[in-house]
Design a protein around this motif. Structure first.
Motif, PDB file in Angstrom:
ATOM      1  N   ARG A  90     -60.835  82.601  60.528  1.00  0.00           N
ATOM      2  CA  ARG A  90     -60.955  81.209  60.968  1.00  0.00           C
ATOM      3  C   ARG A  90     -60.607  81.021  62.436  1.00  0.00           C
ATOM      4  NH1 ARG A  90     -58.111  79.693  55.815  1.00  0.00           N
ATOM      5  NH2 ARG A  90     -59.753  79.212  54.301  1.00  0.00           N
ATOM      6  N   THR A  91     -59.720  81.858  62.960  1.00  0.00           N
ATOM      7  CA  THR A  91     -59.342  81.726  64.366  1.00  0.00           C
ATOM      8  C   THR A  91     -60.256  82.550  65.276  1.00  0.00           C
ATOM      9  OG1 THR A  91     -57.663  83.453  64.059  1.00  0.00           O
ATOM     10  CG2 THR A  91     -56.938  81.159  63.898  1.00  0.00           C
ATOM     11  N   PRO A 142     -52.424  73.892  60.522  1.00  0.00           N
ATOM     12  CA  PRO A 142     -52.063  73.597  61.904  1.00  0.00           C
ATOM     13  C   PRO A 142     -50.806  74.313  62.374  1.00  0.00           C
ATOM     14  CG  PRO A 142     -51.594  71.713  60.484  1.00  0.00           C
ATOM     15  CD  PRO A 142     -52.370  72.693  59.663  1.00  0.00           C
ATOM     16  N   HIS A 143     -50.011  74.851  61.455  1.00  0.00           N
ATOM     17  CA  HIS A 143     -48.772  75.536  61.821  1.00  0.00           C
ATOM     18  C   HIS A 143     -48.928  77.051  61.845  1.00  0.00           C
ATOM     19  CE1 HIS A 143     -46.942  71.636  61.467  1.00  0.00           C
ATOM     20  NE2 HIS A 143     -47.326  71.540  60.210  1.00  0.00           N
ATOM     21  N   ASP A 144     -50.147  77.546  61.703  1.00  0.00           N
ATOM     22  CA  ASP A 144     -50.400  78.982  61.722  1.00  0.00           C
ATOM     23  C   ASP A 144     -49.914  79.557  63.062  1.00  0.00           C
ATOM     24  OD1 ASP A 144     -51.353  81.551  61.619  1.00  0.00           O
ATOM     25  OD2 ASP A 144     -53.466  81.013  61.743  1.00  0.00           O
ATOM     26  N   PRO A 145     -48.935  80.465  63.040  1.00  0.00           N
ATOM     27  CA  PRO A 145     -48.392  80.997  64.303  1.00  0.00           C
ATOM     28  C   PRO A 145     -49.455  81.668  65.162  1.00  0.00           C
ATOM     29  CG  PRO A 145     -46.975  81.581  62.460  1.00  0.00           C
ATOM     30  CD  PRO A 145     -48.234  81.014  61.868  1.00  0.00           C
ATOM     31  N   ALA A 146     -50.394  82.383  64.536  1.00  0.00           N
ATOM     32  CA  ALA A 146     -51.432  83.066  65.312  1.00  0.00           C
ATOM     33  C   ALA A 146     -52.325  82.055  66.021  1.00  0.00           C
ATOM     34  CB  ALA A 146     -52.263  83.966  64.403  1.00  0.00           C
ATOM     35  N   ARG A 169     -50.367  80.515  68.972  1.00  0.00           N
ATOM     36  CA  ARG A 169     -50.299  81.440  70.114  1.00  0.00           C
ATOM     37  C   ARG A 169     -51.635  81.498  70.838  1.00  0.00           C
ATOM     38  NH1 ARG A 169     -47.281  84.585  66.352  1.00  0.00           N
ATOM     39  NH2 ARG A 169     -49.164  85.809  65.861  1.00  0.00           N
ATOM     40  N   LEU A 170     -52.718  81.506  70.081  1.00  0.00           N
ATOM     41  CA  LEU A 170     -54.044  81.565  70.682  1.00  0.00           C
ATOM     42  C   LEU A 170     -54.319  80.308  71.511  1.00  0.00           C
ATOM     43  CD1 LEU A 170     -56.815  82.926  70.985  1.00  0.00           C
ATOM     44  CD2 LEU A 170     -57.506  81.783  68.849  1.00  0.00           C
ATOM     45  N   VAL A 171     -54.006  79.138  70.947  1.00  0.00           N
ATOM     46  CA  VAL A 171     -54.243  77.873  71.666  1.00  0.00           C
ATOM     47  C   VAL A 171     -53.405  77.821  72.939  1.00  0.00           C
ATOM     48  CG1 VAL A 171     -53.929  75.372  71.542  1.00  0.00           C
ATOM     49  CG2 VAL A 171     -54.989  76.598  69.631  1.00  0.00           C
TER      50      VAL A 171
END
Length: 280
Positions: A124-125, A184-188, A191-193
Motif C-alpha cells: 500500500r505504501t 494512518p499510524h503505520d510507522p513505515a 517515515r516515508l511521508v
C-alpha cells in the motif's frame, strides 16, 4: 502527518468545494477558500457546532449516516468516501492486519510467466516488493526501484522517466493517501511521508491537498533512455492471499512501435534468471 487526520481531511476537501458547484448563492468577497463550515453543515444536514468539533478533532467518530451526508456535501468520489469512512473509524474495529512484506513463490512464478511484459508487486505504501526481468529493465534508469513515491519525487530520473510527471506525482500522492486511510499510524508510512516532505516541496503541497485515489486505468507515458517513448496500459490485481499487496502488469499494444520498443528493452537489459524480490 498530524494527529487529527479526520479534521485535516475535512478542512482540505471543504476548501476545494466551491459554493457555485455546491449550488449555494455567493456574493461579495469570501474570507475562506471553498465552503464555510456552516455551509458544509447545512448541506450535510448536521449541527454546525458538531461539524466544527469534527474538524477540530474534538469529535472523532461520526455515525455512518453522517459520514455519507458529509460525502455528499463535499462531493467525494468513491475512493475519497471510503477514505473518510476509514478515518472516522467506520472500518472494522480490529487493527488492520500488516501487509506481508514478502512475495510468495507461487506469485513470483506467475510473474516469470510474463516474459514479454513488465510485472511487479506493490504494497500500500508503494514499496516494490518483487519484479520480473522486464520490470527490472523498465526501471533501470532509477538508482533503486524500491518505492514508487521515492522514485517519482526524490530520484532525478523520475522527472525524465515519467513523460507526464505532474499527473504521475498527483496520482502517486493520492495513492499514498489511500494507505493512510487503512492505517494512518503505520510507522513505515509516517517515515516515508516525512522523508518525502523534507525532500520535495511538491510532495508536501500535494500531500496537504488530501486528494485520495486508487489506481486508475490511464495509460502510462514513459520515456526510457535506451528505447525512447513508451505508452503502456496496465492492470492491477489485489493479491487475495496477501491482503495489501497488488500485482501490477504493464502492457504495450501489440503491433505498435511501443511493443517493439518494449521488446528491444528486454533484449538489452533483462539478464537470464527469475523474478527478484526487492528489499523495501
Amino acid at each position: 502527518m498530524g494527529g487529527n487526520e479526520l479534521g485535516e481531511f475535512l478542512r482540505a476537501r471543504r476548501a476545494q468545494r466551491s459554493p457555485q458547484n455546491a449550488g449555494l448563492l455567493s456574493s461579495g468577497r469570501r474570507k475562506v477558500a471553498g465552503l464555510r463550515r456552516e455551509e458544509v453543515a447545512v448541506l450535510a444536514g448536521v449541527n454546525a457546532d458538531y461539524y466544527t468539533r469534527l474538524e477540530q478533532g474534538r469529535e472523532n467518530h461520526p455515525s455512518p449516516q453522517v459520514i455519507a451526508a458529509l460525502g455528499r456535501a463535499l462531493d467525494l468520489d468513491q475512493d475519497a468516501l471510503d477514505h473518510l469512512y476509514r478515518l472516522a473509524g467506520a472500518a472494522p474495529e480490529h487493527p488492520p492486519a500488516p501487509v506481508p512484506g514478502t512475495v510468495s513463490a507461487e506469485l513470483r512464478q506467475l510473474m516469470d510467466g510474463y516474459p514479454h511484459t513488465p510485472a511487479f508487486v506493490l504494497n500500500r505504501t508503494l514499496d516494490v516488493l518483487a519484479t520480473n526481468k522486464l520490470a527490472d529493465a523498465l526501471f533501470s534508469p532509477f538508482r533503486r526501484a524500491g518505492n514508487l513515491a521515492r522514485m517519482t519525487f526524490l530520484d532525478p530520473a523520475g522527472r525524465h522517466f515519467y513523460a507526464r510527471w505532474n499527473a504521475t506525482a498527483q496520482a502517486t500522492v493520492a495513492n499514498l493517501r489511500v494507505a493512510a486511510g487503512f492505517d494512518p499510524h503505520d510507522p513505515a508510512l509516517r517515515r516515508l511521508v516525512e522523508e518525502l516532505s523534507e525532500g520535495s516541496e511538491q510532495f508536501r503541497k500535494l500531500w496537504e491537498s488530501h486528494q485520495v485515489r486508487g489506481k486508475s486505468r490511464e495509460p502510462k507515458q514513459l520515456v526510457h533512455p535506451d528505447v525512447g517513448p513508451l505508452t503502456l496500459t496496465y492492470q492491477a490485481f489485489d493479491v487475495r492471499s496477501a491482503p495489501g499487496q497488488q500485482l501490477v502488469i504493464y502492457h504495450a499494444e501489440p503491433g505498435t512501435a511501443h511493443a517493439d520498443a518494449l521488446a528491444l528493452l528486454g533484449s538489452l537489459h533483462a539478464p537470464p534468471g527469475r523474478s527478484r524480490t526487492v528489499e523495501a
